[in-house]
Motif scaffolding. Structure first.
Motif, mmCIF file in Angstrom:
data_model
loop_
_atom_site.group_PDB
_atom_site.id
_atom_site.type_symbol
_atom_site.label_atom_id
_atom_site.label_comp_id
_atom_site.label_asym_id
_atom_site.label_seq_id
_atom_site.Cartn_x
_atom_site.Cartn_y
_atom_site.Cartn_z
ATOM 1 N N THR A 46 27.742 19.681 31.235
ATOM 2 C CA THR A 46 27.894 18.927 29.833
ATOM 3 C C THR A 46 26.712 18.301 29.421
ATOM 4 O OG1 THR A 46 28.993 16.975 30.731
ATOM 5 C CG2 THR A 46 30.452 18.544 29.901
ATOM 6 N N GLU A 47 25.808 17.957 30.166
ATOM 7 C CA GLU A 47 24.583 17.037 29.793
ATOM 8 C C GLU A 47 23.454 17.730 30.544
ATOM 9 O OE1 GLU A 47 25.061 15.040 27.770
ATOM 10 O OE2 GLU A 47 27.434 14.837 27.626
ATOM 11 N N LEU A 48 22.282 17.572 29.870
ATOM 12 C CA LEU A 48 21.043 17.904 30.633
ATOM 13 C C LEU A 48 20.667 17.037 31.763
ATOM 14 C CD1 LEU A 48 18.652 18.397 27.062
ATOM 15 C CD2 LEU A 48 19.302 20.260 28.948
ATOM 16 N N PHE A 49 21.054 15.764 31.674
ATOM 17 C CA PHE A 49 20.755 14.942 32.795
ATOM 18 C C PHE A 49 21.528 15.273 34.036
ATOM 19 C CE2 PHE A 49 23.676 12.324 30.131
ATOM 20 C CZ PHE A 49 24.716 12.075 31.076
ATOM 21 N N HIS A 50 22.550 16.250 33.984
ATOM 22 C CA HIS A 50 23.294 16.566 35.071
ATOM 23 C C HIS A 50 22.523 17.654 35.837
ATOM 24 C CE1 HIS A 50 27.256 15.659 33.100
ATOM 25 N NE2 HIS A 50 26.709 14.516 33.624
ATOM 26 N N LEU A 51 21.339 18.031 35.386
ATOM 27 C CA LEU A 51 20.598 19.205 36.064
ATOM 28 C C LEU A 51 19.203 18.447 36.742
ATOM 29 C CD1 LEU A 51 20.262 21.491 33.118
ATOM 30 C CD2 LEU A 51 21.535 22.134 35.173
ATOM 31 N N ASP A 52 19.026 19.207 37.885
ATOM 32 C CA ASP A 52 17.750 18.570 38.567
ATOM 33 C C ASP A 52 16.561 18.863 37.319
ATOM 34 O OD1 ASP A 52 16.106 21.232 39.756
ATOM 35 O OD2 ASP A 52 18.443 21.526 40.065
ATOM 36 N N PRO A 53 15.325 18.135 37.568
ATOM 37 C CA PRO A 53 14.363 18.591 36.792
ATOM 38 C C PRO A 53 13.792 19.910 36.682
ATOM 39 C CG PRO A 53 14.022 16.415 37.959
ATOM 40 C CD PRO A 53 15.113 17.045 38.673
ATOM 41 N N ALA A 54 13.773 20.511 38.057
ATOM 42 C CA ALA A 54 13.204 22.167 37.902
ATOM 43 C C ALA A 54 14.146 22.971 37.053
ATOM 44 C CB ALA A 54 12.922 22.397 39.413
ATOM 45 N N THR A 55 15.285 22.868 37.195
ATOM 46 C CA THR A 55 16.409 23.730 36.602
ATOM 47 C C THR A 55 16.372 23.312 35.116
ATOM 48 O OG1 THR A 55 17.749 23.593 38.504
ATOM 49 C CG2 THR A 55 18.845 24.275 36.558
ATOM 50 N N ARG A 56 16.363 21.873 34.669
ATOM 51 C CA ARG A 56 16.397 21.521 33.414
ATOM 52 C C ARG A 56 15.029 22.042 32.674
ATOM 53 N NH1 ARG A 56 17.622 16.541 34.180
ATOM 54 N NH2 ARG A 56 15.201 16.016 34.339
ATOM 55 N N ALA A 57 13.969 22.009 33.359
ATOM 56 C CA ALA A 57 12.876 22.534 32.499
ATOM 57 C C ALA A 57 12.902 24.286 32.734
ATOM 58 C CB ALA A 57 11.576 22.381 33.616
ATOM 59 N N GLY A 58 13.589 25.008 33.405
ATOM 60 C CA GLY A 58 13.658 26.227 33.431
ATOM 61 C C GLY A 58 14.772 26.752 32.222
ATOM 62 N N LEU A 59 15.568 26.033 32.319
ATOM 63 C CA LEU A 59 16.820 26.284 30.993
ATOM 64 C C LEU A 59 16.162 25.845 29.666
ATOM 65 C CD1 LEU A 59 19.677 26.825 30.256
ATOM 66 C CD2 LEU A 59 20.135 24.560 30.345
ATOM 67 N N MET A 60 15.150 24.822 29.547
ATOM 68 C CA MET A 60 14.715 24.346 28.120
ATOM 69 C C MET A 60 13.581 25.571 27.880
ATOM 70 S SD MET A 60 16.551 22.027 27.011
ATOM 71 C CE MET A 60 15.646 22.150 25.547
ATOM 72 N N GLU A 61 12.909 26.118 28.954
ATOM 73 C CA GLU A 61 11.912 27.235 28.689
ATOM 74 C C GLU A 61 12.660 28.426 28.328
ATOM 75 O OE1 GLU A 61 8.658 27.828 28.446
ATOM 76 O OE2 GLU A 61 8.816 25.445 28.557
ATOM 77 N N GLU A 62 13.987 28.682 28.890
ATOM 78 C CA GLU A 62 14.588 29.707 28.326
ATOM 79 C C GLU A 62 15.091 29.581 26.708
ATOM 80 O OE1 GLU A 62 16.475 31.238 32.470
ATOM 81 O OE2 GLU A 62 17.885 30.527 31.251
#
Length: 137
Positions: A46-62
């Motif tokens: 439900t939240e971006l902060f639930h993701l580890d930094p690398a996964t969050r960065a990868g998702l935002m790049e997508e």
């Protein structure tokens, strides 16, 4: 759990654009705004902060890559990004190419009701193909 985003990829194959590492990309059935896509996390989060930094960065790049592909295909005046989750608590973005001459410009897409514009299956396939090519897939 009864989450419409968790099953959307299986439930609406005709709207599929791409499966990426962290997310799925599908056309919105209502194409009143041409190119309107949903980008949703593969995992139920439900939240971006639930993701580890690398996964969050990868998702935002997508998400960024899909927005760039939509901009290449549709040439909008502005790309709208929306991440809410109040009604569907599964992380997903509404990416909506907007045009100065669209009927609701410059207001939000939900500012007033509009008649849904559905496409025939070949038009959804053609749109998905154009977006996939712009994604380099």
């Amino acid at each position: 759990m009864n989450c419409p985003m968790c099953t959307r990829w299986q439930d609406e194959p005709e709207l599929r654009v791409a499966e990426l590492e962290h997310c799925y990309v599908q056309l919105n059935r209502d194409q009143f705004f041409p190119g309107y896509c949903l980008v949703f996390a593969k995992k139920h989060l439900t939240e971006l902060f639930h993701l580890d930094p690398a996964t969050r960065a990868g998702l935002m790049e997508e998400v960024n890559g899909v927005a760039a592909a939509l901009a290449e295909v549709y040439r909008p005046s502005k790309m709208n990004y929306e991440l809410l989750g109040n009604m569907v608590p599964h992380m997903h973005w509404h990416l909506v190419p907007r045009f100065i001459d669209d009927p609701l410009w410059p207001r939000p897409i939900w500012s007033e009701p509009h008649e849904e514009k559905t496409l025939n299956p070949s038009d959804y396939q053609e749109a998905a193909g154009r977006i996939r090519r712009a994604l380099g897939l």
